[in-house]
Scaffold this motif. Structure first.
Motif, short mmCIF file in Angstrom:
data_model
loop_
_atom_site.label_atom_id
_atom_site.label_comp_id
_atom_site.label_asym_id
_atom_site.label_seq_id
_atom_site.Cartn_x
_atom_site.Cartn_y
_atom_site.Cartn_z
N PRO A 120 -6.54 3.66 -2.31
CA PRO A 120 -6.21 5.10 -2.19
C PRO A 120 -4.82 5.39 -1.79
O PRO A 120 -4.33 6.20 -1.76
CB PRO A 120 -7.20 5.37 -1.15
N GLU A 121 -4.34 4.14 -0.90
CA GLU A 121 -2.94 4.32 -0.36
C GLU A 121 -1.80 4.39 -1.49
O GLU A 121 -0.53 4.64 -1.34
CB GLU A 121 -2.45 3.21 0.73
N VAL A 122 -2.26 3.92 -2.59
CA VAL A 122 -1.12 3.92 -3.97
C VAL A 122 -1.03 5.23 -4.40
O VAL A 122 -1.71 6.19 -4.68
CB VAL A 122 -1.71 3.04 -4.91
N ASN A 123 0.24 5.77 -4.35
CA ASN A 123 0.76 7.06 -4.82
C ASN A 123 0.42 7.48 -6.41
O ASN A 123 -0.26 8.22 -6.70
CB ASN A 123 2.08 7.19 -4.65
N HIS A 124 0.99 6.25 -7.01
CA HIS A 124 0.45 6.17 -8.54
C HIS A 124 0.66 4.86 -9.23
O HIS A 124 1.32 4.24 -8.63
CB HIS A 124 1.23 7.50 -9.33
N PHE A 125 -0.22 4.76 -10.33
CA PHE A 125 0.21 3.39 -11.14
C PHE A 125 1.05 3.99 -12.16
O PHE A 125 0.84 5.16 -13.00
CB PHE A 125 -0.89 2.88 -11.38
N ALA A 126 1.89 2.90 -12.84
CA ALA A 126 2.60 3.17 -13.98
C ALA A 126 3.20 2.14 -14.89
O ALA A 126 2.79 1.01 -14.26
CB ALA A 126 4.11 3.85 -13.46
N LEU A 127 3.17 2.27 -16.00
CA LEU A 127 3.46 1.21 -17.25
C LEU A 127 4.82 1.73 -17.69
O LEU A 127 5.07 2.94 -18.15
CB LEU A 127 2.49 1.24 -18.26
N SER A 128 5.70 0.55 -17.67
CA SER A 128 6.97 0.98 -18.25
C SER A 128 7.36 -0.01 -19.31
O SER A 128 8.15 -1.33 -19.11
CB SER A 128 7.92 0.88 -17.14
N VAL B 200 3.31 -0.42 -9.43
CA VAL B 200 2.65 0.31 -8.37
C VAL B 200 3.47 0.84 -7.25
O VAL B 200 4.15 0.41 -6.72
CB VAL B 200 1.66 -0.63 -7.64
N VAL B 201 3.32 2.13 -7.11
CA VAL B 201 4.30 2.90 -6.17
C VAL B 201 3.50 3.47 -4.96
O VAL B 201 2.56 4.29 -5.19
CB VAL B 201 4.87 4.34 -7.21
N GLU C 151 5.52 7.56 3.69
CA GLU C 151 4.82 7.97 4.69
C GLU C 151 3.26 7.50 4.77
O GLU C 151 2.50 7.59 5.78
CB GLU C 151 4.84 9.39 4.67
N ALA C 152 2.73 7.40 3.65
CA ALA C 152 1.21 6.98 3.55
C ALA C 152 1.06 5.65 3.94
O ALA C 152 0.15 5.25 4.75
CB ALA C 152 0.70 7.05 1.78
N LEU C 153 2.12 4.59 3.48
CA LEU C 153 1.79 3.35 4.14
C LEU C 153 2.15 3.18 5.64
O LEU C 153 1.24 2.59 6.24
CB LEU C 153 2.81 2.39 3.43
N LEU C 154 3.06 4.11 6.20
CA LEU C 154 3.18 3.86 7.59
C LEU C 154 2.00 4.54 8.44
O LEU C 154 1.62 4.00 9.50
CB LEU C 154 4.63 4.78 8.04
N LYS C 155 1.55 5.55 7.73
CA LYS C 155 0.14 6.17 8.38
C LYS C 155 -0.86 5.39 8.57
O LYS C 155 -1.76 5.22 9.47
CB LYS C 155 -0.16 7.52 7.67
#
Length: 994
Positions: free
Chosen positions: A98-106, A186-187, A191-195
């Motif tokens: 849940p701490e992951v903001n979003h997943f992406a493929l590039s 993975v982004v 702030e979510a990580l520090l929280k």
């Protein structure tokens, strides 16, 4: 006047006391400094432990949230770059991390897919390799071919975050090195990580902190407390993928209180005064010692008796005993038979504070104070711990009695301290507290007695099962059974429990509401002092979501999303099982390679949507034509594989061949029926290659390659049939591939030549010619059109070849346009079905006619009758447009292809061409006679000109001429020749007639 002896004694006593004062003061100051240094070192060690704890927590959170990137990379690699599964898989991963903001493929470094998309739309199209801020890290990830963490960076959707990239490579189908596909990303928002890491709690504990990224030339601060300046900070390094972070922290108020130095100085001064006072008093007492000698002698015997009784009493006490003066000086330390050496902490003649940790000193001071203030002058129950030289921890309980000096009315005296080792009791209490805490975990826990009756459950058990504790106490775990496991399952479970003392596995149980769910169950036995089972402890967790995820991943991994058939991966695994794990002795397997004929034309003409629906219907028919034990798979595109169940050939060697032939014929019959979509029927055929394999086979791909070669052989034999693999097919395929490559070069090297064959009227006057394509190979010589024309059509090389033929014909017509002798001369050009199906074919013909200014009425396009099996409306539209341009249209090979006459009267056809197969032996009165006569009559009735090809003899010519055939063509009249030869003969005949 000289001093008296008493005055001299007082002077020496004063001097000795003064010297004692200075010595004790200096020693106290030194000990105070040493104690402060030790205290500071302890605080730093505690701070370093706290720093490592938070750093470990931060690293753990990062490692946990970055682990999903490997799952994405593995799926991309497994599916060969196919990413339609991404939203579903990313959704599952997002619930786990849940701490992951979003997943992406590039792919190729450009972000094309993001989950969740909401709030991250601006990330789409972001080029990681060219971005000023992230480009360097992205290129480094690509060069090092491993996971690297970037950040903190400014995200294109706003805010700061950490970007983790993992390079994905795909296998080269030609066997070369793996090719870079792109990144899985993975982004994580900063702030979510520090929280989650909860660094702000350091401030609550009194520490100022700062988190920096230090692997850069200039360190970058990631987070810090409001207090930026840190005094003598503790530094903790964290190595993360490709980066190094450093956490620094220090107490906000410093390592030691500022007033501590003053307090210690006052204490040392006071202690020096007290000691000097004691020295002074001791010397004064010495003066009177002689006076007391007599009294002491008299009391010696009494003292010896008392000491004897006291010694006996002390020897009966097994615990350490201390006597400590009220000023802290250790008067006596008795350690009877004690394995833990307390002498290192309590030295006779020294202060008890000297060797004890500050925390223990505080306990002693508190107890001594309470003992002095208590009316009974005693205190019990205080606890403290000491660490031995081998780093083991021992706990002690204190019992203290204060013995005041009667002549000083309780203000002075000494303490009698009894220490009892309670380490075992303390550890037991600790274990009980830990056990009580562990009992209330998220996993369900059930404890039963030796008769398997439930005696206790935790809250998680009640939540997962739906039963309250009161409902299950005294009952057996059988109330949870789902009925999916038989008695033998539970018998095996208890047999292993009795033998090994533990069991774990997957079990289906039933909740109170009747819902059946899967759980992972672990059971352990508890033994009593006799070694007999006294209790069972079972822990379990609901794995319903995990099972659902496993099913979804298996579906994506092993099955084709369009047809729901097995995919290439599952087919190869099943074949490997049959070949390597199953005994193939006296058994044979069969693989059918099925390729739909001209399916690319279906997509080109009707679109990919119709093509996909047709593939789904083809998959259904293939499944109907096989047994349940057979495996039907989509190999790719319009190619399918069928693995028949291995067949026992011990009694009949040809059983596998018979079964394969039967299945292949059944599939061919299935394709005899047209497919229907939206009430429109589509005729689809298939070519089938069959390969039989047994115990001598080693690799599945070899068998599939053999079946594919057999399929190509079936196509070469006319399509819509099946063919078994033979060893010489490989050579023919290589020959065909070489011929295809040579044909591509033939277009470039101008090796193609146009021959022309004259066409004659009934008076044997040349009225036109048919352009015939020939290939003069530099090594093979003249290659037959029957050999290279089918290859050109399959590879679509017929398109540039057909355009070249049309251009050459129009160029000739343009040159003849102003020649009066060539007036009325018609040049016919063959057009393939592939060429005619192009959307812009009519525009192409018009552009070429205009380019060369060629007369359209002198150009005749020959179309094969089999072409009418396709979209008739499109054909009628194109023919009508060509007719509007003035171009003539001839229907070639009439009678051999599409037999329906319902569209023939609607087609704007100028000429019917009787196929040479009907002309052969026509003069001998065969069935061909009736067919040829019928075609001539039909053509004339429809207002069409009729031409016969393949006229080889004079008798054939005369027979056709009598039946009013209009034109004639064949070797009996003239063989194909170069255009220069034809023009010379044509003009010679024209001048002869004149």
């Amino acid at each position: 006047m000289s001093d008296s002896p008493q005055n001299k004694t007082s002077r020496r006593t004063f001097i000795a006391s003064a010297m004692t004062f200075f010595v004790v003061f200096l020693i106290g100051i030194s000990l105070s400094f040493a104690w402060q240094s030790q205290h500071k070192a302890i605080h730093k060690a505690q701070a370093e432990a706290i720093g490592h704890t938070y750093a470990s927590q931060l690293r753990s959170v990062l490692d946990h949230n970055l682990s999903g990137i490997y799952s994405l990379a593995a799926l991309i690699h497994e599916f060969g770059g196919f990413t339609r599964w991404f939203p579903q898989v990313a959704q599952s991963l997002h619930r786990i991390y849940p701490e992951v903001n979003h997943f992406a493929l590039s792919p190729n470094g450009v972000v094309e897919q993001v989950y969740p998309l909401e709030g991250n739309e601006q990330a789409l199209g972001f080029n990681q390799l060219t971005d000023i801020e992230q480009g360097t890290d992205a290129w480094m990830t690509l060069q090092q071919q491993k996971l690297l963490l970037s950040g903190p960076v400014n995200l294109v959707q706003g805010g700061q975050g950490l970007v983790a990239r993992y390079p994905v490579t795909l296998e080269d189908r030609d066997g070369g090195a793996e090719q870079f596909w792109g990144f899985s990303n993975v982004v994580i928002r900063l702030e979510a990580l520090l929280k989650t890491a909860q660094l702000e709690k350091l401030t609550e504990q009194g520490y100022a902190y700062k988190l920096d990224r230090v692997d850069l030339d200039t360190p970058v601060t990631i987070a810090s407390s409001p207090m930026a300046e840190l005094s003598e900070p503790i530094k903790v390094d964290m190595r993360l993928p490709g980066v190094r972070w450093q956490l620094t922290l220090a107490p906000e108020e410093g390592w030691l209180p500022a007033h501590l130095f003053i307090v210690n100085g006052i204490i040392c001064f006071a202690l020096a005064v007290v000691v000097a006072r004691f020295v002074f008093m001791a010397l004064r007492i010495k003066e009177q010692k002689e006076l007391l000698t007599v009294l002491l002698t008299e009391q010696t015997e009494v003292a010896h008796a008392s000491d004897s009784r006291l010694t006996s009493t002390l020897q009966a006490i097994p615990d350490p005993l201390l006597e400590i003066r009220s000023d802290g000086l250790v008067l006596n330390a008795r350690m009877p038979n004690y394995e833990f050496d307390l002498n290192a902490f309590f030295s006779i003649g020294e202060s008890y504070k000297k060797h004890l940790p500050q925390s223990v000193v505080e306990v002693f001071e508190h107890v001594f104070k309470e003992a002095k203030q208590s009316q009974t002058f005693n205190h019990r129950g205080a606890l403290f711990s000491l660490e031995t030289s081998n780093e083991s921890l021992h706990w002690f309980e204190m019992s203290v009695v204060f013995q005041p000096l009667k002549w000083e009315q309780g203000k002075q005296g000494h303490f009698v301290v009894l220490l009892r080792d309670v380490t075992v009791r303390q550890e037991s209490d600790t274990q009980l507290r830990i056990a009580a805490t562990a009992f209330e975990t998220q996993d369900g826990i059930l404890i039963s007695d030796q008769h398997n009756r439930i005696i206790r459950v935790n809250k998680a058990f009640q939540t997962l099962s739906g039963y309250s504790e009161a409902e299950v106490i005294g009952k057996t775990p059988a109330i949870l059974q789902s009925g999916r496991h038989d008695n033998s399952f539970y018998e095996a479970m208890f047999e292993q429990l009795n033998r090994k003392g533990a069991w774990e596995g997957e079990v289906w149980n039933r909740r109170k509401d009747g819902d059946i769910y899967p759980e992972w169950l672990s059971i352990s036995t508890v033994l009593d002092y006799k070694g007999q089972i006294s209790h069972y402890v079972a822990t379990f967790k609901d794995i319903s979501e995990r099972k659902a995820s496993e099913r979804q991943i298996r579906q994506l991994h092993y099955y084709d999303s369009l047809t729901r058939l097995a995919n290439k991966t599952l087919m190869l695994e099943e074949m490997s099982y049959f070949i390597h794990e199953s005994s193939m002795c006296q058994r044979q397997g069969v693989v059918l390679f099925i390729d739909l004929d001209h399916f690319k034309d279906v997509n080109d003409v009707w679109g990919h949507n119709i093509g996909d629906q047709l593939l789904q219907q083809v998959a259904a028919r293939l499944t109907e034509a096989t047994h349940k034990q057979d495996l039907v798979a989509r190999f790719g595109g319009d190619e399918f594989l069928i693995l028949l169940e291995p067949i026992d050939i011990s009694r009949n060697e040809n059983r596998a061949i018979y079964r394969a032939s039967h299945v292949a014929e059944k599939i061919e019959h299935e394709f005899d029926r047209p497919l229907s979509i939206n009430d429109v029927e589509y005729q689809v055929s298939a070519s089938i290659g069959v390969a039989v394999f047994g115990e001598q086979c080693s690799e599945p791909l070899d068998v599939i390659k053999q079946a594919e070669l057999a399929m190509y052989e079936a196509k070469a034999l006319g399509r819509s049939r099946h063919c078994f693999y033979q060893s010489d097919m490989q050579e023919r395929v290589l020959e065909r591939v070489q011929l295809e490559n040579d044909l591509r070069q033939a277009i470039v090297n101008d090796e193609l030549i146009l021959y022309v064959q004259p066409q004659w009227d009934s008076n044997k006057r040349m009225v036109g010619a048919e352009a015939l394509l020939r290939w003069r190979h530099p090594e093979r010589g003249m290659v037959s059109p029957a050999t290279f024309i089918p290859i050109a059509e399959e590879t679509r090389l017929i398109l540039p070849i057909g355009e070249w033929v049309l251009r050459t014909a129009c160029q000739w017509l343009s040159e003849w346009h102003h020649d009066a002798d060539m007036s009325g001369f018609i040049l016919s050009v063959n057009v393939s079905a592939v060429q005619f199906s192009q959307e812009d074919f009519v525009a192409q013909v018009q552009a070429i006619l205009e380019e060369y200014d060629a007369p359209a009425e002198a150009l005749q396009l020959e179309l094969t009758e089999s072409m009418l099996a396709h979209d008739q409306q499109d054909i009628i539209t194109k023919m009508s447009t060509l007719k509007a341009l003035g171009v003539l249209i001839s229907l070639d090979d009439f009678g051999t292809g599409y037999s329906s006459l319902s569209y023939l009267h609607r087609l704007p056809i100028d000429q019917l061409k009787i196929d040479q197969s009907f002309v052969a032996n026509i003069e001998q009165g065969s069935k061909n006679e009736s067919l040829a006569e019928s075609i001539i009559s039909l053509g004339h009735n429809l207002g069409m000109e009729v031409i016969a090809e393949g006229v080889e003899t004079e008798e054939q010519f005369e027979w056709l001429e009598k039946r009013s055939c209009d034109l004639f063509q064949g070797f009996g009249l003239a063989k194909p020749m170069l255009m220069s030869e034809l023009l010379e003969r044509y003009k010679h005949d024209m001048h002869s007639l004149k």
